[in-house]
Design an enzyme around this catalytic site. Structure first.
Site, PDB file in Angstrom:
ATOM      1  N   ARG A  89      25.771  52.399  34.990  1.00 16.21           N
ATOM      2  CA  ARG A  89      25.303  53.714  34.522  1.00 16.21           C
ATOM      3  C   ARG A  89      24.082  53.509  33.626  1.00 16.21           C
ATOM      4  NH1 ARG A  89      27.235  57.193  29.613  1.00 16.21           N
ATOM      5  NH2 ARG A  89      25.960  59.012  30.002  1.00 16.21           N
ATOM      6  N   HIS A 133      19.466  61.290  28.311  1.00 15.93           N
ATOM      7  CA  HIS A 133      20.191  60.585  27.254  1.00 15.93           C
ATOM      8  C   HIS A 133      19.284  60.606  26.018  1.00 15.93           C
ATOM      9  CE1 HIS A 133      23.631  57.540  26.593  1.00 15.93           C
ATOM     10  NE2 HIS A 133      23.033  57.658  25.424  1.00 15.93           N
ATOM     11  N   GLU A 178      26.355  63.571  26.289  1.00 17.70           N
ATOM     12  CA  GLU A 178      26.773  63.998  24.956  1.00 17.70           C
ATOM     13  C   GLU A 178      25.849  65.065  24.364  1.00 17.70           C
ATOM     14  OE1 GLU A 178      27.206  60.527  22.486  1.00 17.70           O
ATOM     15  OE2 GLU A 178      28.718  59.637  23.759  1.00 17.70           O
ATOM     16  N   ASN A 307      33.164  60.432  27.264  1.00 13.49           N
ATOM     17  CA  ASN A 307      32.902  59.296  26.371  1.00 13.49           C
ATOM     18  C   ASN A 307      33.909  59.356  25.236  1.00 13.49           C
ATOM     19  OD1 ASN A 307      30.709  58.901  27.984  1.00 13.49           O
ATOM     20  ND2 ASN A 307      29.163  59.291  26.413  1.00 13.49           N
ATOM     21  N   TYR A 309      35.475  57.151  21.841  1.00 17.06           N
ATOM     22  CA  TYR A 309      35.431  56.000  20.943  1.00 17.06           C
ATOM     23  C   TYR A 309      36.561  56.016  19.917  1.00 17.06           C
ATOM     24  CZ  TYR A 309      30.911  54.836  22.916  1.00 17.06           C
ATOM     25  OH  TYR A 309      29.923  54.468  23.786  1.00 17.06           O
ATOM     26  N   GLU A 382      31.784  56.266  28.967  1.00 16.40           N
ATOM     27  CA  GLU A 382      31.538  55.327  27.852  1.00 16.40           C
ATOM     28  C   GLU A 382      32.826  55.079  27.092  1.00 16.40           C
ATOM     29  OE1 GLU A 382      28.442  56.241  25.008  1.00 16.40           O
ATOM     30  OE2 GLU A 382      27.089  56.894  26.610  1.00 16.40           O
TER      31      GLU A 382
HETATM   32  O1  IFM Z   1      25.012  54.168  21.686  1.00 18.51           O
HETATM   33  C1  IFM Z   1      25.675  55.368  21.834  1.00 18.51           C
HETATM   34  C2  IFM Z   1      25.301  56.036  23.139  1.00 18.51           C
HETATM   35  O2  IFM Z   1      23.943  56.215  23.253  1.00 18.51           O
HETATM   36  C3  IFM Z   1      25.965  57.386  23.240  1.00 18.51           C
HETATM   37  N1  IFM Z   1      27.374  57.284  23.007  1.00 18.51           N
HETATM   38  C4  IFM Z   1      27.830  56.554  21.859  1.00 18.51           C
HETATM   39  C5  IFM Z   1      27.170  55.190  21.818  1.00 18.51           C
HETATM   40  C6  IFM Z   1      27.642  54.418  20.577  1.00 18.51           C
HETATM   41  O3  IFM Z   1      27.293  55.109  19.426  1.00 18.51           O
END
Ligand code: IFM
Length: 478
Positions: A89, A133, A178, A307, A309, A382
């Protein structure tokens, strides 16, 4: 425990197998890795301007050179092939294609991505292309950027230019990455480009980003072959109330409103959540929403990109003074329009080098919720972690914490799939260390280490771990 007992225990862990044809990918984005910002006709983007503004990025870092991927893409594709990943990606830099944001097309920009796609295909790696992005052409920002409705139309035109060039070879198209970050961190908190701190602008930008997505899906539909898959990537929050007290639950609901339902409701149901409209009414009257916009935004698409985290803990805030972190390292002021009454209390989580809590159960919870409220095939576009990596004397990078992070999140993902969520694949963030936005090069997310002086690449231990996962389609249960 003796070593043999320890080994037996490890070996007796069950193996978790992923569905056949599960996609194992790695992800990057243009400004974070390419460099070559002034080469072959590329125009400036808002991130060039922002990173060159003193005080905006840690250490004064910029993406001018980054990981020099623009010149090293052949080696980077070989790395992916060595790792055994099945998909890559990447994002296209809008200012490489249309240096002024619209009008004249830069042939050299298209050629770069065309070569990249061919290189990937020659190695049996499926390209997954993100159109936006965060690197908006500066020329469009000069006309208001995402607060200007016309930018949505310009985005759809740009999407068509890229699709005409690559639609014959790229099957997976992601419109935006995002958009919450682009709108709220860029126009509200001011910690991302263009660095504005205006809540009304942030909400206006959010609407125009959604409109841009809808217009692009419609435009792409008439250009791309019918079997192409279209997606949008969101970063939905897992917003947990700090307690069961009604006011904490209400605070978490506000974060859920701004980071989740503000995006998902119009995309899936063609409506904005009424509670969000109400609690932001002092900030904006929402007059930027015009007739038919919501129908455009709700244009059907194929895959929801997710995405994930970390989760966030949200509480009610009644006083003055510090209100804690929000999982993105900035205060609650303009990041959360209409929310002077929320705070993000500290919680005793393990944390990554970003300070982000490590909690894989958040991924499971998110996927179950999305599947319930917004059913659509999902791609994890992500997931990954930053840690303070060190190169050892024998040129190794031992990063067991990152490998553990990946394994634990994959186990949570596996459980969600077992419980009925249709997840098609997983893209690890990130292939290589890169420019981590306002943190510059001070945070490393790669499974491949980059020495930014020499541009040498070293596969980290987590890279070898992920390679095994991708090749076997399995993980050991953590
Ligand atoms: O690096 C970023 C990415 O560009 C977008 N999502 C989160 C990642 C980590 O912060």
């Amino acid at each position: 425990m003796t070593q043999i007992e320890e080994r037996d225990q490890v070996e007796s862990r069950p193996t978790l197998r992923f569905p056949d044809r599960f996609v194992w990918g790695v992800a990057t984005s243009a400004y974070q890795i390419e460099g070559a910002v002034a080469e072959d006709g590329r125009g400036p983007s808002i991130w060039d301007t922002f990173s060159h503004t003193p005080g905006k990025v840690v250490g004064g870092d910029t993406g001018d050179v980054a990981a020099d991927h623009y010149h090293r893409y052949v080696g980077d594709v070989r790395l992916m092939a060595d790792l055994g990943v099945t998909s890559y990606r990447f994002s296209v830099a809008w200012p490489r294609i249309l240096p002024s944001g619209s009008g004249a097309v830069n042939r050299a920009g298209l050629d770069f991505y065309s070569r990249l796609v061919d290189e990937l295909l020659n190695h049996g790696i499926t390209p997954a292309l993100t159109l936006y992005h965060w690197d908006l052409p500066q020329a469009l920002q000069d006309q208001g950027g995402w607060t200007n409705r016309a930018t949505a139309q310009r985005f759809a035109e740009y999407a068509v230019v890229v699709a005409r060039e690559l639609g014959d070879r790229v099957n997976f198209w992601i419109t935006l990455n995002e958009p919450w970050c682009a709108a709220f961190l860029g126009y509200g908190a001011g910690v991302h480009a263009p660095g504005h701190t205006d809540s009304a602008e942030a909400l206006t930008a959010a609407h125009h980003l959604l409109l841009a997505h809808g217009l692009a899906v419609q435009a792409l539909g008439s250009v791309l072959p019918p079997d192409c898959q279209m997606a949008i990537t969101l970063n939905p929050a897992v917003a947990r109330p700090a307690s069961l007290a009604e006011e904490d639950v209400a605070a978490a609901r506000k974060v859920d409103g701004l980071q989740n339902r503000l995006w998902l409701d119009p995309l899936f149901h063609g409506t904005y959540p009424q509670d969000v409209v109400n609690f932001t009414s002092k900030v904006t009257d929402w007059s930027f929403v015009r007739d038919n916009d919501l129908a455009v935004i709700a244009t059907p698409f194929d895959i929801l990109g997710v995405n994930y985290y970390n989760p966030v803990i949200v509480g009610h805030y009644a006083g003055s003074g510090s209100r804690g972190r929000d999982g993105h390292g900035q205060g609650t002021g303009e990041t959360w329009p209409g929310c002077p009454d929320i705070q993000f209390p500290e919680w005793p989580f393990r944390r990554t080098a970003m300070g982000w809590p490590i909690d894989p159960s958040g991924l499971y919870e998110l996927l179950i919720r999305l599947n319930r409220d917004y059913p659509r095939p999902i791609m994890i576009t992500e997931n990954g972690a930053a840690f303070d990596d060190v190169v050892t004397d024998n040129n190794r990078v031992r990063d067991p914490a990152r490998a553990a992070y990946i394994q634990e999140h994959l186990a949570a993902l596996h459980q969600a799939i077992a419980d009925g969520v249709d997840v098609r694949g997983y893209y690890l963030w990130s292939l290589i260390d890169n420019f981590e936005w306002a943190y510059g090069y001070s945070r490393r997310f790669g499974i491949v280490y980059v020495d930014f002086e020499t541009q040498e690449r070293i596969i980290k231990d987590s890279g070898y771990f992920y390679s095994l996962v991708a090749r076997t389609n399995t993980i050991a249960a953590p």
